[in-house]
Design an enzyme around this catalytic site. Structure first.
Site, PDB file in Angstrom:
ATOM      1  N   CYS A 192      -3.328   1.483   6.909  1.00  0.00           N
ATOM      2  CA  CYS A 192      -3.642   0.806   8.172  1.00  0.00           C
ATOM      3  C   CYS A 192      -4.144   1.798   9.228  1.00  0.00           C
ATOM      4  O   CYS A 192      -4.761   1.394  10.194  1.00  0.00           O
ATOM      5  CB  CYS A 192      -2.442   0.031   8.672  1.00  0.00           C
ATOM      6  SG  CYS A 192      -0.949   1.006   8.680  1.00  0.00           S
TER       7      CYS A 192
ATOM      8  N   ASN B 103       0.811  -1.239   0.000  1.00  0.00           N
ATOM      9  CA  ASN B 103       0.000   0.000   0.000  1.00  0.00           C
ATOM     10  C   ASN B 103       0.840   1.283   0.000  1.00  0.00           C
ATOM     11  O   ASN B 103       0.418   2.304  -0.525  1.00  0.00           O
ATOM     12  CB  ASN B 103      -1.020  -0.001   1.152  1.00  0.00           C
ATOM     13  CG  ASN B 103      -0.382  -0.084   2.515  1.00  0.00           C
ATOM     14  OD1 ASN B 103       0.764  -0.488   2.650  1.00  0.00           O
ATOM     15  ND2 ASN B 103      -1.126   0.290   3.535  1.00  0.00           N
TER      16      ASN B 103
ATOM     17  N   GLU C 119       3.959  -4.159  12.603  1.00  0.00           N
ATOM     18  CA  GLU C 119       3.016  -3.069  12.341  1.00  0.00           C
ATOM     19  C   GLU C 119       1.864  -3.705  11.578  1.00  0.00           C
ATOM     20  O   GLU C 119       1.959  -3.927  10.379  1.00  0.00           O
ATOM     21  CB  GLU C 119       3.744  -1.968  11.550  1.00  0.00           C
ATOM     22  CG  GLU C 119       3.205  -0.608  11.841  1.00  0.00           C
ATOM     23  CD  GLU C 119       2.145  -0.218  10.849  1.00  0.00           C
ATOM     24  OE1 GLU C 119       0.971  -0.629  11.073  1.00  0.00           O
ATOM     25  OE2 GLU C 119       2.468   0.441   9.878  1.00  0.00           O
TER      26      GLU C 119
ATOM     27  N   GLU D 228       8.053   3.106  14.521  1.00  0.00           N
ATOM     28  CA  GLU D 228       8.826   3.591  13.374  1.00  0.00           C
ATOM     29  C   GLU D 228       8.779   5.106  13.362  1.00  0.00           C
ATOM     30  O   GLU D 228       7.700   5.696  13.454  1.00  0.00           O
ATOM     31  CB  GLU D 228       8.253   3.000  12.075  1.00  0.00           C
ATOM     32  CG  GLU D 228       8.368   1.477  12.084  1.00  0.00           C
ATOM     33  CD  GLU D 228       8.054   0.811  10.755  1.00  0.00           C
ATOM     34  OE1 GLU D 228       7.144   1.278  10.050  1.00  0.00           O
ATOM     35  OE2 GLU D 228       8.716  -0.186  10.425  1.00  0.00           O
TER      36      GLU D 228
END
Ligand code: ADP
Length: 483
Positions: free
Chosen positions: A290, A158, A256, A462
């Site tokens: 997400c 994505n 993640e 991150e």
């Protein structure tokens, strides 16, 4: 700024990278444009053996890379950053062609990915340890931060550039070497980014990129004892599997995973700002992020007004090929994704939701931006990650109800809410069980802040200073006999 050094053709790399060599294999698979079906490239289909070679190369390169002074690694990362910016346009066009997102969003993604490279080039030089107040005057206690070692990075389609940059930059900055396995749907952006890394001076074996059989490669990356950390962004189902596979060699892991972000609109919200935030959060990347708003929880007093305004804004979206001017919603990634989103909408409508906006008859992989009213928490569309341009609206009666609904999920990645009441802003932010909260905004991502989730959305961060620590082990030194 640097001039582009690579022609578009040179940037369009279709080979894998192992130990500094660009390799081809007889076995290949096709990469297609999700908007048109056009064949873009054939790329190598590697398996466990090549993954093993890549890991061995990373292990060989590790001692020298990790022993370099941080400013040396920083210098290479800065050059990489400059090269990414110099190739912004061809990188963005490649991204739109293989992934489908509107070209403006593709440019923004390249800049966003590059921002991590710049940030970690800076952070590399600030990997401070600590001197600890000692319990015993004959001993000096201190800590140093050391690179974890070889890192395996598995990334999704994505954000084909940014999700990889967000892992490579901190890993390389920390002094780790990497074997990356980008998503099979979008390898070209990953290969182009890696090519620029080699051009910037990342030495042979420090960065390796393998493509192909995800299961076989994943099995090797997780079982091989030389790999000391796995960093994964993707679905919760695959994340769980990889976690299990990492258990035998007790690897460090960052996950993640999927989200199910609530987007709460209180009755005292600035509705213009709420609609703007909703559009940014829900429809960017056609809802394939997400941290996308997955459930709109709207106070009953303003529900009708918010629904009307949101529908009006959604009618202004333009679906089409991402390369065309004015297009704001590209295709979904493939037919499987489209079928899943359609099934969620169908399930909601069968259970009493109302179609406020949408069109079931879109060709190919395109899916019309959709708004569903009268949704409830039992419907699949509210329980599962939609990953498509569908906004389900759910009513709530008061703050406690909103919070109970918002937290009623196994996922805990992002949440958003809109209110003008500062006390409520504090209360609600504290009560939400998520890793990231957007207060009166629908856009939260930046390289300077820690991105990550709680609950089944995973762990690890991150970005921010924490992003570097995720690739470092802390070593404690106890120096004795001082007096
Ligand atoms: P999505 O459903 O969004 O494609 P996935 O979790 O399936 O998300 O994919 C994310 C990444 O994980 C991709 O690079 C994919 O190739 C990889 N992947 C999928 N299955 C496995 C597996 N069994 N082992 C290792 N990697 C996998």
């Amino acid at each position: 700024m640097l001039m582009p050094l690579l022609s578009d053709n040179e940037l369009r790399e279709t080979r894998c990278l192992i130990d500094g060599q660009w390799i081809e294999t007889e076995a290949t698979y096709e990469v297609r444009n999700p908007a048109t079906g056009e064949l873009l490239a054939r790329v190598p289909c590697l398996g466990a053996e090549h993954a093993r070679e890549a890991i061995a190369a990373a292990e060989r390169a590790r001692p020298q890379w990790s022993a370099q002074p941080a400013h040396e690694r920083s210098r290479i990362l800065k050059r990489w950053h400059a090269l990414i910016l110099a190739h912004l346009e061809p990188l963005a066009q490649l991204l739109t062609r293989e992934m489908g997102k509107p070209i403006g969003e593709a440019r923004a993604e390249i800049l966003y990915g590059a921002s991590y490279v710049e940030w970690f080039a800076e952070e590399a030089r600030r990997a401070y340890g600590q001197v600890i107040p000692s319990h015993d005057l004959s001993k000096q206690l201190s800590t140093v931060r050391e690179p974890v070692g070889v890192v395996a990075a598995i990334t999704p389609w994505n954000f084909p550039n940014a999700m990889l940059a967000r892992k490579l930059a901190p890993a390389l900055a920390a002094g780790c070497t990497v074997v990356a396995k980008p998503a099979e749907q979008t390898p070209l952006s990953a290969l182009a980014l890696s090519k620029l890394a080699t051009l910037a001076g990342v030495p042979h074996g420090v960065l390796n990129v393998v493509l192909g059989d995800a299961v076989a490669i994943g099995a090797q990356l997780t079982a091989n004892p030389a790999v000391r950390k796995l960093t994964f962004t993707g679905s919760t189902a695959v994340g769980r599997l990889l976690l299990r596979q990492c258990a035998d060699t007790v690897k460090r892991v960052s996950m993640e995973l999927g989200g199910n972000a609530p987007f709460i609109v209180f009755d005292d919200a600035d509705l213009d700002a709420a609609v703007e935030g909703a559009m940014a959060s829900k429809f960017r990347n056609a809802g394939q992020t997400c941290v996308c708003a997955n459930r709109f929880l709207v106070h009953e007093a303003i529900y009708d007004e918010f629904a009307e305004r949101l529908v009006r804004a959604v009618r202004d979206l333009r679906v089409g090929e991402g390369s065309q001017a004015g297009v704001t919603i590209g295709p979904l990634i493939d037919q499987r994704a489209k079928a899943k989103v359609a099934a969620l909408v169908m399930d909601a409508l069968e259970q009493g939701a109302v179609l406020l906006e949408g069109d079931a008859q879109m060709p190919g992989n395109f899916f019309a931006p959709t708004v569903l009213g009268q949704v409830n928490a039992q419907m699949r569309v509210a329980r599962e990650e939609i990953f498509g341009p569908v906004a389900p609206l759910i009513r709530f009666v008061d703050e406690a109800d909103a919070l109970a609904q918002a937290n009623a999920s196994d996922a805990g990645l992002a949440a958003y809410f809109f209110t003008r009441d500062i006390a409520r802003a504090h209360r609600v932010a504290a009560a939400l069980k998520v890793g990231m909260v957007g207060i009166n905004t629908g856009a939260i991502s930046t390289e300077t802040a820690p991105f990550g989730g709680v609950k089944q959305s995973g762990f690890g961060r991150e970005g921010g200073p924490q992003g570097l620590e995720d690739y470092q082990d802390v070593k404690y030194l106890c120096l004795g006999n001082l007096r």
